[in-house]
Design a protein around this motif. Structure first.
Motif, PDB file in Angstrom:
ATOM      1  N   LEU A 205      10.911  -3.179 -10.248  1.00 29.76           N
ATOM      2  CA  LEU A 205      12.052  -3.324  -9.343  1.00 29.76           C
ATOM      3  C   LEU A 205      11.638  -3.033  -7.905  1.00 29.76           C
ATOM      4  O   LEU A 205      12.018  -3.761  -6.978  1.00 29.76           O
ATOM      5  N   VAL A 206      10.842  -2.001  -7.707  1.00 24.71           N
ATOM      6  CA  VAL A 206      10.369  -1.651  -6.369  1.00 24.71           C
ATOM      7  C   VAL A 206       9.536  -2.789  -5.791  1.00 24.71           C
ATOM      8  O   VAL A 206       9.726  -3.186  -4.634  1.00 24.71           O
ATOM      9  N   ARG A 207       8.629  -3.344  -6.586  1.00 23.91           N
ATOM     10  CA  ARG A 207       7.826  -4.488  -6.122  1.00 23.91           C
ATOM     11  C   ARG A 207       8.716  -5.689  -5.782  1.00 23.91           C
ATOM     12  O   ARG A 207       8.497  -6.357  -4.771  1.00 23.91           O
ATOM     13  N   ASP A 208       9.711  -5.959  -6.634  1.00 23.46           N
ATOM     14  CA  ASP A 208      10.636  -7.055  -6.388  1.00 23.46           C
ATOM     15  C   ASP A 208      11.405  -6.838  -5.085  1.00 23.46           C
ATOM     16  O   ASP A 208      11.559  -7.759  -4.286  1.00 23.46           O
ATOM     17  N   ASN A 209      11.874  -5.609  -4.864  1.00 21.51           N
ATOM     18  CA  ASN A 209      12.574  -5.294  -3.612  1.00 21.51           C
ATOM     19  C   ASN A 209      11.678  -5.502  -2.402  1.00 21.51           C
ATOM     20  O   ASN A 209      12.135  -5.968  -1.359  1.00 21.51           O
TER      21      ASN A 209
ATOM     22  N   GLU B  35       0.810  -1.220   0.000  1.00 18.73           N
ATOM     23  CA  GLU B  35       0.000   0.000   0.000  1.00 18.73           C
ATOM     24  C   GLU B  35       0.848   1.277   0.000  1.00 18.73           C
ATOM     25  O   GLU B  35       0.334   2.382  -0.203  1.00 18.73           O
ATOM     26  N   ASP B  36       2.164   1.154   0.190  1.00 19.02           N
ATOM     27  CA  ASP B  36       3.075   2.302   0.147  1.00 19.02           C
ATOM     28  C   ASP B  36       3.541   2.621  -1.271  1.00 19.02           C
ATOM     29  O   ASP B  36       4.186   3.638  -1.497  1.00 19.02           O
ATOM     30  N   LEU B  37       3.235   1.761  -2.215  1.00 25.64           N
ATOM     31  CA  LEU B  37       3.824   1.828  -3.550  1.00 25.64           C
ATOM     32  C   LEU B  37       3.664   3.194  -4.220  1.00 25.64           C
ATOM     33  O   LEU B  37       4.627   3.739  -4.768  1.00 25.64           O
TER      34      LEU B  37
END
Length: 161
Positions: free
Chosen positions: A43-47, A9-11
């Motif tokens: 990349l952010v989701r993967d991290n 939810e921070d995305l």
């Protein structure tokens, strides 16, 4: 301020911080580091999935974001024009960015990372004078040049206890 792991939810807020950071870097003479929409939402989701993405909070507001993990970074296996301070296991910090509305975010996040691991490696673009100054101010020593996955040169820094 406090640090916690990033949540799905921070995305949106995280991506807004990266948009601000890319613009800030351009305005401060570093228009070549985070190009082409880097870091991507994938990349952010993967991290996040790897539990390596953290947010910095001021009250309820997300004011900063960074990747931190105690792991070997393959891009740090080769270092030119210098050497790492040691060969012990280390933590890595990547993609550290603030929202531009609060001062001291980078120093706070770097201090938190150092509390987790007393041996930290980080790199930045040659044109990123702002980050270079932050790293030096926070006790990081310049170690040499590393190369990213696409062959781009980066200045490498390390802090040990």
């Amino acid at each position: 301020m406090e640090i916690r792991k990033a949540q799905p939810e921070d995305l949106e807020q995280i991506m807004q911080i990266y948009v601000f950071a890319r613009q800030f870097m351009k305005e401060t003479g570093n228009g070549n580091q985070w190009i082409g929409g880097y870091p991507s939402i994938e990349l952010v989701r993967d991290n996040m999935q790897k539990e390596g993405l953290y947010v910095c909070l001021s009250g309820e507001a997300i004011v900063g974001v960074f990747y931190f993990k105690i792991e070997e970074d393959p891009t740090y296996n080769r270092i030119d024009e210098g050497a790492w301070l040691n060969d012990k296991p280390y933590g890595v910090v990547h993609r550290l960015a603030g929202n531009g509305k609060q001062r001291g975010i980078a120093g706070f996040c770097l201090a938190w990372c150092f509390e987790q691991c007393k041996n930290i490696r980080i790199d930045t673009h040659r044109d990123n004078w702002v980050m270079q100054n932050i790293l030096k101010k926070n006790g990081y020593q310049y170690c040499g040049i590393i190369y990213t996955h696409n062959g781009s040169e980066r200045l490498a820094f390390q802090k040990v206890s």
